[in-house]
Design a protein around this motif. Structure first.
Motif, PDB file in Angstrom:
ATOM      1  N   ILE A  89       0.936  -1.154   0.007  1.00  0.00           N
ATOM      2  CA  ILE A  89       0.071  -0.075  -0.196  1.00  0.00           C
ATOM      3  C   ILE A  89       1.020   1.250  -0.100  1.00  0.00           C
ATOM      4  O   ILE A  89       1.672   1.185   0.857  1.00  0.00           O
ATOM      5  CB  ILE A  89      -0.876  -0.044   1.212  1.00  0.00           C
ATOM      6  CG1 ILE A  89      -1.844  -1.141   1.328  1.00  0.00           C
ATOM      7  CG2 ILE A  89      -1.598   1.340   1.099  1.00  0.00           C
ATOM      8  CD1 ILE A  89      -2.756  -1.315   2.496  1.00  0.00           C
ATOM      9  N   THR A  90       0.541   2.150  -1.193  1.00  0.00           N
ATOM     10  CA  THR A  90       1.354   3.273  -0.926  1.00  0.00           C
ATOM     11  C   THR A  90       0.506   4.311  -1.440  1.00  0.00           C
ATOM     12  O   THR A  90      -0.846   4.351  -1.685  1.00  0.00           O
ATOM     13  CB  THR A  90       2.204   3.307  -2.039  1.00  0.00           C
ATOM     14  OG1 THR A  90       1.801   2.851  -3.344  1.00  0.00           O
ATOM     15  CG2 THR A  90       3.569   2.315  -1.812  1.00  0.00           C
ATOM     16  N   GLU A  91       0.835   5.585  -1.315  1.00  0.00           N
ATOM     17  CA  GLU A  91       0.080   7.015  -1.545  1.00  0.00           C
ATOM     18  C   GLU A  91      -0.097   6.912  -3.158  1.00  0.00           C
ATOM     19  O   GLU A  91       0.957   6.816  -3.818  1.00  0.00           O
ATOM     20  CB  GLU A  91       0.616   8.257  -0.948  1.00  0.00           C
ATOM     21  CG  GLU A  91      -0.590   9.313  -1.109  1.00  0.00           C
ATOM     22  CD  GLU A  91      -0.098  10.555  -0.356  1.00  0.00           C
ATOM     23  OE1 GLU A  91       0.954  10.734   0.108  1.00  0.00           O
ATOM     24  OE2 GLU A  91      -0.849  11.490  -0.578  1.00  0.00           O
ATOM     25  N   GLN A  92      -1.212   6.970  -3.624  1.00  0.00           N
ATOM     26  CA  GLN A  92      -1.552   7.150  -5.083  1.00  0.00           C
ATOM     27  C   GLN A  92      -2.128   8.499  -5.241  1.00  0.00           C
ATOM     28  O   GLN A  92      -3.055   8.885  -4.802  1.00  0.00           O
ATOM     29  CB  GLN A  92      -2.455   6.039  -5.567  1.00  0.00           C
ATOM     30  CG  GLN A  92      -2.162   4.643  -4.985  1.00  0.00           C
ATOM     31  CD  GLN A  92      -1.212   3.843  -5.814  1.00  0.00           C
ATOM     32  OE1 GLN A  92      -0.953   4.155  -6.985  1.00  0.00           O
ATOM     33  NE2 GLN A  92      -0.403   3.094  -5.327  1.00  0.00           N
ATOM     34  N   VAL A 101     -13.408   4.397   2.928  1.00  0.00           N
ATOM     35  CA  VAL A 101     -11.950   4.439   2.540  1.00  0.00           C
ATOM     36  C   VAL A 101     -11.103   5.029   3.389  1.00  0.00           C
ATOM     37  O   VAL A 101     -11.319   6.306   3.782  1.00  0.00           O
ATOM     38  CB  VAL A 101     -11.459   4.824   1.156  1.00  0.00           C
ATOM     39  CG1 VAL A 101     -10.134   4.979   0.827  1.00  0.00           C
ATOM     40  CG2 VAL A 101     -12.459   4.368  -0.037  1.00  0.00           C
ATOM     41  N   SER A 102     -10.035   4.575   3.948  1.00  0.00           N
ATOM     42  CA  SER A 102      -9.315   5.034   5.299  1.00  0.00           C
ATOM     43  C   SER A 102      -8.272   6.284   4.457  1.00  0.00           C
ATOM     44  O   SER A 102      -7.744   5.907   3.366  1.00  0.00           O
ATOM     45  CB  SER A 102      -8.427   3.963   5.769  1.00  0.00           C
ATOM     46  OG  SER A 102      -7.352   4.382   6.390  1.00  0.00           O
ATOM     47  N   LEU A 141      -7.953  -0.030  -0.810  1.00  0.00           N
ATOM     48  CA  LEU A 141      -8.192  -1.001  -1.972  1.00  0.00           C
ATOM     49  C   LEU A 141      -7.017  -1.467  -2.704  1.00  0.00           C
ATOM     50  O   LEU A 141      -5.985  -0.737  -2.570  1.00  0.00           O
ATOM     51  CB  LEU A 141      -9.280  -0.482  -2.824  1.00  0.00           C
ATOM     52  CG  LEU A 141     -10.558  -0.255  -2.447  1.00  0.00           C
ATOM     53  CD1 LEU A 141     -11.317   0.516  -3.518  1.00  0.00           C
ATOM     54  CD2 LEU A 141     -11.078  -1.477  -2.135  1.00  0.00           C
ATOM     55  N   GLY A 142      -7.020  -2.532  -3.280  1.00  0.00           N
ATOM     56  CA  GLY A 142      -5.741  -2.970  -3.858  1.00  0.00           C
ATOM     57  C   GLY A 142      -6.070  -3.954  -5.248  1.00  0.00           C
ATOM     58  O   GLY A 142      -7.254  -4.001  -5.566  1.00  0.00           O
ATOM     59  N   GLU A 143      -4.829  -4.409  -5.785  1.00  0.00           N
ATOM     60  CA  GLU A 143      -5.316  -5.126  -7.107  1.00  0.00           C
ATOM     61  C   GLU A 143      -4.087  -6.448  -6.846  1.00  0.00           C
ATOM     62  O   GLU A 143      -3.339  -6.288  -6.481  1.00  0.00           O
ATOM     63  CB  GLU A 143      -5.112  -4.370  -8.425  1.00  0.00           C
ATOM     64  CG  GLU A 143      -3.830  -4.141  -8.547  1.00  0.00           C
ATOM     65  CD  GLU A 143      -3.682  -3.013  -9.932  1.00  0.00           C
ATOM     66  OE1 GLU A 143      -4.728  -2.854 -10.641  1.00  0.00           O
ATOM     67  OE2 GLU A 143      -2.450  -2.785 -10.240  1.00  0.00           O
ATOM     68  N   GLY A 169      -4.035  -4.510   0.731  1.00  0.00           N
ATOM     69  CA  GLY A 169      -5.186  -3.710   0.534  1.00  0.00           C
ATOM     70  C   GLY A 169      -6.262  -4.695   0.113  1.00  0.00           C
ATOM     71  O   GLY A 169      -5.981  -5.801   0.453  1.00  0.00           O
ATOM     72  N   HIS A 170      -7.705  -4.268   0.150  1.00  0.00           N
ATOM     73  CA  HIS A 170      -8.906  -5.294  -0.224  1.00  0.00           C
ATOM     74  C   HIS A 170      -8.814  -5.510  -1.759  1.00  0.00           C
ATOM     75  O   HIS A 170      -8.944  -4.504  -2.705  1.00  0.00           O
ATOM     76  CB  HIS A 170      -9.935  -4.622   0.157  1.00  0.00           C
ATOM     77  CG  HIS A 170     -11.037  -5.752   0.278  1.00  0.00           C
ATOM     78  ND1 HIS A 170     -10.950  -6.815  -0.281  1.00  0.00           N
ATOM     79  CD2 HIS A 170     -12.455  -5.681   0.726  1.00  0.00           C
ATOM     80  CE1 HIS A 170     -12.091  -7.659  -0.008  1.00  0.00           C
ATOM     81  NE2 HIS A 170     -13.073  -6.659   0.612  1.00  0.00           N
ATOM     82  N   THR A 171      -8.328  -6.649  -2.114  1.00  0.00           N
ATOM     83  CA  THR A 171      -8.202  -6.868  -3.585  1.00  0.00           C
ATOM     84  C   THR A 171      -9.761  -7.715  -4.102  1.00  0.00           C
ATOM     85  O   THR A 171      -9.572  -8.304  -5.246  1.00  0.00           O
ATOM     86  CB  THR A 171      -7.202  -7.800  -3.846  1.00  0.00           C
ATOM     87  OG1 THR A 171      -7.127  -9.063  -3.009  1.00  0.00           O
ATOM     88  CG2 THR A 171      -6.047  -7.281  -3.424  1.00  0.00           C
ATOM     89  N   LEU A 172     -10.635  -7.605  -3.141  1.00  0.00           N
ATOM     90  CA  LEU A 172     -12.025  -7.834  -3.821  1.00  0.00           C
ATOM     91  C   LEU A 172     -12.163  -9.368  -4.030  1.00  0.00           C
ATOM     92  O   LEU A 172     -11.987 -10.121  -3.121  1.00  0.00           O
ATOM     93  CB  LEU A 172     -12.477  -6.828  -4.833  1.00  0.00           C
ATOM     94  CG  LEU A 172     -12.417  -5.552  -4.522  1.00  0.00           C
ATOM     95  CD1 LEU A 172     -12.641  -4.567  -5.565  1.00  0.00           C
ATOM     96  CD2 LEU A 172     -13.345  -5.147  -3.098  1.00  0.00           C
ATOM     97  N   GLY A 173     -12.422  -9.879  -5.261  1.00  0.00           N
ATOM     98  CA  GLY A 173     -12.503 -11.233  -5.617  1.00  0.00           C
ATOM     99  C   GLY A 173     -11.153 -12.053  -5.509  1.00  0.00           C
ATOM    100  O   GLY A 173     -11.643 -13.150  -5.501  1.00  0.00           O
TER     101      GLY A 173
END
Lengths: 211, 377
Positions: free
Chosen positions: B33-36, B187-188, B204-206, B304-308
């Motif tokens: 997780i980084t700042e985007q 979102v945090s 969130l993530g991927e 992060g949360h990578t959902l599926g």
């Protein structure tokens, strides 16, 4: 030993009509959009369930078809829901996308976003009937009777559920195709892939003007 | 009943392009997780876990995948690497299940009628790329998709539909999902802090991943999925049950199928999204299931949360934890902020592991619990 399961009820919503167990339950050739069509079925069912009006159309049609299957049925908490479709939640996905496309007019809303998942329909039905059981939402090009039947039977065989509502609920750009069946261990037509395919394909002698 | 062995896996994530690279980063407590600050993703900067574009492009070029969408590249890489390292695995003879929540939904921003935005474009891509006889099955069941897909694979193997199943999971970081989670004010404003007092929401993530589930083992020491269950809360479509009902029932049913009591669980890989309601709900469910003393973590602070993809990745990591007898600190955790005193891992530990509970919960009120057990032949 191979256990036998039965289609106790089935419901189809296609060609501007609603069918239960092969008979016409409701016809509507006047509504020119899905929202009004769904509302007409809701009224016919004489439901009083304000949550209905918050649902997106995929949830509304899934909910209505399940209501028709479960009319006068004793509710079993351990009823699994096994649904499939082609377009997932794309109708609502496009609506959410519209809210973020224009940076000058940016208005994403939780009330829309929550419906950008197809399994929300399973949640809505679970809430209505207090089904604390298995849910699965699959996505295929077309209704795959063999896959849906095998997966549903597997849940029953392994005691992961005592009853199953399974089928196809597809909505896309004002097109709709809804077909649900209620599977039990006791009564109805014995389920086979052939039987399931045939009752899904039945067009009841009508072709939709909108199709 | 046949066993469902978890034989081999690949994780494609901001932490690396193999499972081993990912585990090495976790061992060093490095977060993805980084700042985007890409305005194509969101209007303001945010914390999220994104795969570096240049690294994905480099690898996609090497594997000749540049013609595919970002998610398809990630999924194809995961499967190709899985097949590369397992020459005995023939994808033409396996079942294939794809777990995703939103697939190529990023394509809607380009074209509202995009054919790629249909989830079936993923199954069509995998089918044609590997010239499969059978079209892969897609499972889209919110944030439990990846874990439920592993359960579905086990069920198909036990019903003798297939001897081998490849489970693929993936979701990408998109403006679509970011805007939705921001609209929920979920979102945090810093990297997410699962189970902590000052948690304010998700990052969130991927990621994408591939896991080979089989009726046959390939190693002497192996990991088996011995129990699985998924129960709906029947309570609310966007909020978890306050009593943790569906998760509690999922855990109870999975333990029953694995034929064990809660005392037999050595470690819990929890969902831990870091939203106030979710983590609180999980603590209640774990309390009801007599699991408060069992060491637990969430991997959302790393990925992060990578959902599926998330529950599939967490199943894969749990497999490696079992094989390596190690567990990792729950990244982002400081002070306990849930009402039931769950045992959150503050540091990495080497400890003997025999059985792991992996859980996930999602929108629509869905929950899944998986029991993984190490078996020495």
């Amino acid at each position: 030993m191979e256990k036998k399961y039965y289609i106790k009820h089935y419901c189809a919503i296609k060609n501007e009509a609603v069918y239960k167990n092969g008979e016409v339950y409701h016809e509507d050739e006047t509504s020119d959009n899905l929202k009004d069509f769904a509302k007409g079925i809701y009224k016919k069912l004489e439901l009083k369930y304000p949550k209905f009006y918050k649902m997106d159309e995929l949830c509304k049609f899934s909910f209505l078809a399940s209501e028709i299957l479960l009319m006068n049925e004793e509710i079993d908490e351990d009823t699994a829901l096994v649904f499939a479709n082609k377009a997932s939640s794309l109708v609502t996905d496009r609506k959410h996308q519209e809210t973020i496309n224009d940076p000058e007019n940016y208005f994403p809303s939780p009330a829309i976003f929550v419906y950008t998942l197809p399994n929300i329909a399973l949640g809505e039905i679970s809430i209505k009937h207090k089904f604390k059981s298995e849910n699965a939402f699959f996505v295929n090009e077309k209704f795959d009777s063999s896959f849906i039947m095998n997966y549903s039977q597997m849940l029953l065989d392994t005691q992961k559920a005592t009853k199953v509502i399974c089928g196809w609920v597809d909505l896309d750009s004002n097109k709709y195709d809804v077909f649900l069946t209620y599977l039990t261990r006791e009564e109805g037509k014995q389920i086979t892939i052939r039987e399931l395919t045939d009752i899904y394909n039945n067009d009841y002698g009508r072709i939709s003007r909108r199709a | 009943m046949r066993r469902a062995y978890l034989n081999s896996d690949v994780i494609i994530s901001p932490l690396g392009f193999t499972s081993e690279e990912n585990i090495a980063k976790l061992r060093n407590n490095i977060s993805g997780i980084t700042e985007q600050d890409d305005t194509n993703l969101h209007r303001t900067s945010f914390y999220g876990a994104k795969i570096a574009d240049d690294k994905l492009e480099e690898l996609s070029l090497q594997y000749d995948l540049l013609a595919y969408t970002r998610l398809e590249q990630m999924m194809l890489l995961a499967v190709k690497k899985l097949l590369e390292k397992n020459p005995s695995l023939d994808i033409h003879k396996t079942g294939v299940i794809i777990a995703t929540t939103k697939g190529n939904v990023d394509q809607l921003a380009i074209d509202m009628q995009s054919e790629n935005a249909y989830l079936t474009s993923l199954s069509n891509t995998i089918e044609s790329y590997f010239t499969l006889k059978n079209t892969p099955i897609i499972l889209s069941n919110a944030c439990i998709s990846g874990g439920l897909a592993v359960a579905v694979a086990k069920r198909m193997i036990q019903a003798e539909q297939y001897d081998d199943v490849i489970v693929i999971g993936g979701d990408v970081l998109t403006a679509f999902t970011l805007s939705g989670f921001f609209s929920f004010q979920a979102v945090s404003d810093q990297p997410c802090k699962p189970f902590s007092k000052n948690r304010t929401g998700v990052s969130l993530g991927e990621a994408a991943a591939a896991l080979w589930v089989s009726s046959n083992k390939i190693e002497e020491t192996n990991v088996v999925l011995t129990g699985d269950a998924s129960v709906n809360d029947a309570n609310h479509i966007s909020g978890p049950s306050r009593t943790g009902e569906g998760l509690f029932l999922s855990i109870t049913k999975a333990l029953k199928e694995a034929n064990i009591e809660s005392e037999a669980i050595d470690y819990i890989s929890a969902h831990g999204t870091a939203t106030p309601f979710n983590d609180e709900m999980e603590s209640i469910a774990f309390s009801r299931a007599n699991l408060l003393k069992v060491p637990l973590n969430s991997f959302k602070g790393y990925y992060g949360h990578t959902l599926g993809a998330s529950a599939l990745i967490e199943t894969i990591i749990a497999r490696h934890c079992l094989l390596n007898n190690e567990v990792f600190a729950s990244k982002g955790f400081d002070e306990l902020g849930v009402s039931e005193p769950v045992t959150v891992l503050k540091e990495n530990k080497i400890m003997p592991l025999q059985r792991v509970l992996n859980t996930a919960s999602g929108f629509g009120g869905c929950n899944v619990a998986l029991i993984l057990e190490k078996i020495n032949s």
